[in-house]
Each structure stands twice: as C-alpha cells, then as structure tokens.
Design a protein around this motif. Structure first.
Motif, PDB file in Angstrom:
ATOM      1  N   VAL A 289      -7.436 -20.195   0.074  1.00 58.78           N
ATOM      2  CA  VAL A 289      -6.629 -19.011  -0.224  1.00 58.78           C
ATOM      3  C   VAL A 289      -7.284 -18.246  -1.355  1.00 58.78           C
ATOM      4  N   ASN A 290      -7.451 -16.949  -1.139  1.00 52.26           N
ATOM      5  CA  ASN A 290      -8.000 -16.083  -2.166  1.00 52.26           C
ATOM      6  C   ASN A 290      -6.886 -15.190  -2.698  1.00 52.26           C
ATOM      7  N   LEU A 291      -6.469 -15.445  -3.925  1.00 55.37           N
ATOM      8  CA  LEU A 291      -5.392 -14.646  -4.517  1.00 55.37           C
ATOM      9  C   LEU A 291      -6.000 -13.387  -5.136  1.00 55.37           C
ATOM     10  N   ILE A 292      -5.447 -12.245  -4.761  1.00 55.20           N
ATOM     11  CA  ILE A 292      -6.002 -10.963  -5.228  1.00 55.20           C
ATOM     12  C   ILE A 292      -4.946 -10.211  -6.023  1.00 55.20           C
ATOM     13  N   PRO A 293      -5.050 -10.225  -7.361  1.00 53.22           N
ATOM     14  CA  PRO A 293      -4.122  -9.385  -8.125  1.00 53.22           C
ATOM     15  C   PRO A 293      -4.293  -7.940  -7.666  1.00 53.22           C
ATOM     16  N   VAL A 294      -3.209  -7.317  -7.227  1.00 56.25           N
ATOM     17  CA  VAL A 294      -3.323  -6.009  -6.558  1.00 56.25           C
ATOM     18  C   VAL A 294      -3.980  -4.970  -7.466  1.00 56.25           C
ATOM     19  N   ASN A 295      -4.803  -4.142  -6.844  1.00 61.38           N
ATOM     20  CA  ASN A 295      -5.266  -2.944  -7.533  1.00 61.38           C
ATOM     21  C   ASN A 295      -4.165  -1.921  -7.349  1.00 61.38           C
ATOM     22  N   PRO A 296      -3.471  -1.587  -8.417  1.00 60.36           N
ATOM     23  CA  PRO A 296      -2.305  -0.716  -8.246  1.00 60.36           C
ATOM     24  C   PRO A 296      -2.669   0.594  -7.550  1.00 60.36           C
ATOM     25  N   VAL A 297      -1.860   0.988  -6.587  1.00 61.30           N
ATOM     26  CA  VAL A 297      -2.018   2.294  -5.948  1.00 61.30           C
ATOM     27  C   VAL A 297      -0.796   3.105  -6.379  1.00 61.30           C
ATOM     28  N   PRO A 298      -1.011   4.089  -7.235  1.00 62.91           N
ATOM     29  CA  PRO A 298       0.145   4.795  -7.818  1.00 62.91           C
ATOM     30  C   PRO A 298       1.105   5.333  -6.754  1.00 62.91           C
ATOM     31  N   GLU A 299       0.544   5.841  -5.642  1.00 60.66           N
ATOM     32  CA  GLU A 299       1.382   6.411  -4.578  1.00 60.66           C
ATOM     33  C   GLU A 299       2.366   5.397  -4.014  1.00 60.66           C
ATOM     34  N   LYS A 300       2.021   4.117  -4.117  1.00 63.16           N
ATOM     35  CA  LYS A 300       2.813   3.108  -3.415  1.00 63.16           C
ATOM     36  C   LYS A 300       3.728   2.298  -4.327  1.00 63.16           C
ATOM     37  N   GLY A 301       3.571   2.461  -5.638  1.00 59.20           N
ATOM     38  CA  GLY A 301       4.465   1.769  -6.563  1.00 59.20           C
ATOM     39  C   GLY A 301       4.320   0.259  -6.613  1.00 59.20           C
ATOM     40  N   PHE A 302       3.089  -0.251  -6.464  1.00 63.53           N
ATOM     41  CA  PHE A 302       2.875  -1.701  -6.574  1.00 63.53           C
ATOM     42  C   PHE A 302       2.157  -2.040  -7.869  1.00 63.53           C
ATOM     43  N   PHE A 303       2.587  -3.172  -8.474  1.00 60.40           N
ATOM     44  CA  PHE A 303       2.019  -3.545  -9.756  1.00 60.40           C
ATOM     45  C   PHE A 303       1.505  -4.976  -9.746  1.00 60.40           C
ATOM     46  N   LEU A 314      -1.031 -19.994  -8.710  1.00 58.15           N
ATOM     47  CA  LEU A 314      -2.249 -20.752  -8.386  1.00 58.15           C
ATOM     48  C   LEU A 314      -2.007 -22.251  -8.544  1.00 58.15           C
ATOM     49  N   ARG A 315      -1.339 -22.606  -9.629  1.00 57.77           N
ATOM     50  CA  ARG A 315      -1.134 -24.041  -9.883  1.00 57.77           C
ATOM     51  C   ARG A 315      -0.257 -24.704  -8.835  1.00 57.77           C
ATOM     52  N   ILE A 316       0.723 -23.981  -8.312  1.00 58.32           N
ATOM     53  CA  ILE A 316       1.583 -24.544  -7.254  1.00 58.32           C
ATOM     54  C   ILE A 316       0.736 -24.842  -6.012  1.00 58.32           C
ATOM     55  N   LEU A 317      -0.168 -23.932  -5.689  1.00 57.79           N
ATOM     56  CA  LEU A 317      -1.051 -24.174  -4.528  1.00 57.79           C
ATOM     57  C   LEU A 317      -1.912 -25.405  -4.779  1.00 57.79           C
ATOM     58  N   GLU A 318      -2.500 -25.453  -5.961  1.00 51.60           N
ATOM     59  CA  GLU A 318      -3.414 -26.564  -6.273  1.00 51.60           C
ATOM     60  C   GLU A 318      -2.686 -27.911  -6.272  1.00 51.60           C
ATOM     61  N   ARG A 319      -1.497 -27.905  -6.832  1.00 55.73           N
ATOM     62  CA  ARG A 319      -0.707 -29.141  -6.874  1.00 55.73           C
ATOM     63  C   ARG A 319      -0.431 -29.653  -5.465  1.00 55.73           C
ATOM     64  N   ASN A 320      -0.388 -28.722  -4.512  1.00 50.36           N
ATOM     65  CA  ASN A 320      -0.130 -29.100  -3.112  1.00 50.36           C
ATOM     66  C   ASN A 320      -1.421 -29.266  -2.313  1.00 50.36           C
ATOM     67  N   HIS A 321      -2.515 -29.438  -3.025  1.00 51.50           N
ATOM     68  CA  HIS A 321      -3.815 -29.705  -2.403  1.00 51.50           C
ATOM     69  C   HIS A 321      -4.313 -28.568  -1.519  1.00 51.50           C
ATOM     70  N   VAL A 322      -4.005 -27.347  -1.907  1.00 48.67           N
ATOM     71  CA  VAL A 322      -4.535 -26.184  -1.190  1.00 48.67           C
ATOM     72  C   VAL A 322      -5.686 -25.622  -2.019  1.00 48.67           C
ATOM     73  N   THR A 323      -6.827 -25.424  -1.382  1.00 46.76           N
ATOM     74  CA  THR A 323      -7.963 -24.827  -2.085  1.00 46.76           C
ATOM     75  C   THR A 323      -7.654 -23.356  -2.331  1.00 46.76           C
ATOM     76  N   ALA A 324      -7.671 -22.957  -3.589  1.00 47.87           N
ATOM     77  CA  ALA A 324      -7.326 -21.561  -3.898  1.00 47.87           C
ATOM     78  C   ALA A 324      -8.127 -21.054  -5.080  1.00 47.87           C
ATOM     79  N   THR A 325      -8.414 -19.762  -5.052  1.00 49.46           N
ATOM     80  CA  THR A 325      -9.103 -19.118  -6.171  1.00 49.46           C
ATOM     81  C   THR A 325      -8.413 -17.789  -6.454  1.00 49.46           C
ATOM     82  N   VAL A 326      -8.588 -17.304  -7.651  1.00 47.88           N
ATOM     83  CA  VAL A 326      -8.134 -15.952  -7.967  1.00 47.88           C
ATOM     84  C   VAL A 326      -9.361 -15.065  -7.921  1.00 47.88           C
ATOM     85  N   ARG A 327      -9.294 -13.976  -7.174  1.00 51.91           N
ATOM     86  CA  ARG A 327     -10.480 -13.126  -7.041  1.00 51.91           C
ATOM     87  C   ARG A 327     -10.952 -12.637  -8.389  1.00 51.91           C
TER      88      ARG A 327
END
Ligand code: SAH
Length: 354
Positions: A289-303, A314-327
């Motif tokens: 799993v690749n976690l991607i902190p969103v690049n905010p798009v002002p038009e869409k109101g995501f933060f 991330l830690r919840i994934l890792e604790r459950n033995h899921v390979t994960a990284t933060v982009r």
C-alpha cells in the motif's frame, strides 16, 4: 502534409525511406539518431548526406521536434522537473521527470484530460479531451532522454500515472511500453514500467493476457463502498471487491506485486476504522500500500491529514502485517499532482510557485 515518423517500427521507417529513394541502412541510422541519441532534427544527423537530410526534412517530421514546451518547473531540491507540453493540435499535457537514487523515472500522461471525475483530482477539471497516440506517449520519455543521453544517462523507469486513465487507451499505452522495450530504442525492462488504473477491470484482465512483467498499481483511496463511490464514480461500474479480485489475478498471472494507492484525505478516509478495514483486505495479499498525502486541489476542498494522523494510519497497517509506505514528497513545491499545472494554465493562472 509531412509524414510523422516518431514511434514507427523500424520496418515501416525502412519502407518510407525506400519510397524516398534511400538505401535501407539509412533507416537504421535515422532510428539510431532518434532513439539512441535523442536527436530529432534531421539536419543534425551528420552521417547522412546533405541532400538526404534535406529530402527527409522535406517529407517527414519527428513529433518531439513539433511539440512545444509551454512551461517548465524545477523543484527547489533539483530532483523533479515538470513540463507542460503543447501537442500539435493545441492540447496540453503534463510530464514529470524524477531523479531517484536508482536513476531517472518519468511519469507520463495517457490522455489529454480525463473522464473519470475522481473528486480529489485536477486532471478532469476540464473533462476528457482525447487519447494520446503511441508516439505522444513515447515522446514524453524522449523529451528527457534527449537531455540525458549526451550526459551518458537515461530514463530507466516509466510510470503511467499522469493525466488520464491508461486502460481506456489500452492499445496506445501498451504499444508505447512495448516500443520503449525494444533493444533498438530505449531498451527498457518491463519490470521498470508501472501502469496505474482507477480499476477498469476489463483493462486489467487484458493486461494479464499480454503476459508481460509490467507492474500494476491500483488507485484504491477508500474501502467503504459508499465513500469510494463518492470519491471515485468509477466504483459504480467496477466496485472495489471485484477490482481487488482482478488485481489479485494479475499478481498471480504476472508474478508481480500489485501496489495499491491510497490518498489520505483529512476527515474523509483517514480514520482508524478505515485503516483497519484496509488492513483486513490487504492482509496476506501479494501487495503493498502506498499512502499518498493528498496534494490539495483548492477547487475540490480536500486537505492533507496532520503528520500524526498519517503516522497512526501507517502503523495500523504495519501492525496488521501489511507492507505500506508513505509516498516521499517530490516536487511538492512545483505542484506535482498531475493535472494541476495544466488546469492552472487552462485558467490562465500562474502556478503557485512561479
Ligand atoms: N487514472 C489512473 C492514473 C492517473 S492518476 C489512476 O487512477 O490510477 C495517478 C494517481 O494520482 C492516482 O492514484 C490518483 O488517484 C492520484 N491523484 C490524483 N489527484 C491527486 C491529488 N490531488 N493528490 C494526490 N494524488 C492524486
């Protein structure tokens, strides 16, 4: 009208040059200039005679020579460059070069615009325009190769993760990747190529039938059905559990690990419940799993969630033995979320960093 030759198989170039009354081996020379040296101007192909160069220039064109660079943004760390390209019909696309410790990779667009209407994405702000041609996809890589070759370097990885949905332009996308694999062009390994989809199942199945070890990335972004449909309308046609099945089938057929992209949107899909649900689905899968902190798009109101929240997820994934990284943040200061530069240009605004 001059004939466009970029991206043609060698045999077709040989036939074209024969029509111009030129010897067969000249085609291999032109091929070498284009794809091994990144030289697109016939006049600079110095092992051809002057009259031959003139004959070529009079009847043929080379796409990268015709494409204009509208904007070029370099990140302050010098590791990421983004080009806004103007295609021959006036459409614009974005292409990004990233310098990693293992070499250079390019993020290419597969369509001008996009029709998938993902809520957080800027690519579709102006709708889909058209599929890119095979040559236009290959040219995005060669724009950078032309600069890198003289320095003894080259693009070694391609990710089809720019604007557009690659599975809806299947023939040209996979045709371009097969072209880049040729030993007489970029000689690029399939293992260094990744195609990212929002989950178009028939495309994923077709990709499996190709039998090439190309990596698959799936844009997941939510596992609760109603939330995924809200964020990605494509979930209505191809719902998440079925997408997961198709991705698993691809992993089994290709032997390649599938990457799931999960954009973190503050207050939307970043709760502990979301993390646990995601972990349940991902456990024991040949996947990461690749976690991607969103690049905010002002038009869409995501933060973007706070770093602490990202860490907890991330830690919840890792604790459950899921390979994960933060982009890793690359090119944040040049607005590298695909589609944002193009959208800003279309509105005739200056991108934030200029
Ligand atoms: N259509 C394909 C490929 C293009 S999108 C796909 O959906 O995978 C490439 C990736 O960028 C996707 O994971 C997409 O969800 C992500 N993306 C789009 N907008 C973004 C944004 N504002 N911030 C971070 N990633 C974004």
């Amino acid at each position: 009208m001059k004939q466009e030759i970029f991206g043609l198989p060698l045999e077709e170039l040989q036939a074209l040059l024969a029509e111009l009354g030129m010897k067969r081996f000249r085609a291999a020379q032109v091929y070498d200039w284009l794809y091994r040296k990144g030289v697109f101007d016939f006049d600079a192909m110095t092992n051809l005679g002057k009259s031959e160069r003139e004959r070529l220039a009079a009847s043929l064109t080379v796409l990268p020579w015709e494409i204009g660079v509208l904007r070029r943004l370099d990140s302050s760390d010098g590791l990421t460059s983004k080009l806004l390209l103007r295609l021959t019909d006036g459409n614009t696309i974005e292409t990004v070069l990233m310098h990693h410790d293992y070499g250079y990779s390019v993020c290419v667009s597969s369509q001008a615009g996009c029709d998938m209407h993902c809520a957080f994405c800027a690519s579709g702000l102006n709708g889909a325009v058209r599929n890119l041609t095979l040559a236009e996809i290959v040219a995005q890589v060669y724009f950078f190769n032309a600069v890198l070759f003289p320095r003894g370097e080259r693009v070694s990885r391609v990710v089809v993760m720019g604007s557009g949905e690659p599975m809806l332009n299947f023939d040209n996308v996979f045709g371009a990747l097969q072209f880049l694999h040729r030993p007489d062009t970029a000689n690029m390994s399939y293992r260094n190529m990744t195609v990212s989809t929002c989950g178009i199942i028939p495309g994923m199945e077709r990709m499996a039938r190709l039998g090439l070890p190309i990596s698959l990335a799936v844009s997941l972004h939510a596992v609760r059905p109603e939330l995924r449909t809200e964020l990605m309308p494509v979930n209505k046609a191809y719902p998440f559990p079925a997408v997961l099945q198709a991705a698993e089938a691809y992993a089994a057929a290709s032997g390649r690990q599938v990457t799931y992209e999960y954009i973190l949107l503050a207050g939307k899909n970043d709760s502990e419940t979301d993390a646990r649900l995601l972990a349940e689905y991902m456990r024991y899968k040949h996947a990461s799993v690749n976690l991607i902190p969103v690049n905010p798009v002002p038009e869409k109101g995501f933060f973007r969630p706070a770093p602490r929240q990202i860490d907890r997820f991330l830690r919840i994934l890792e604790r459950n033995h899921v390979t994960a990284t933060v982009r890793k943040e690359m090119g944040q200061d040049i607005n590298a979320a695909c589609g944002q530069l193009r959208a800003a240009y279309a509105k005739q605004e200056e991108p934030t960093c200029l």
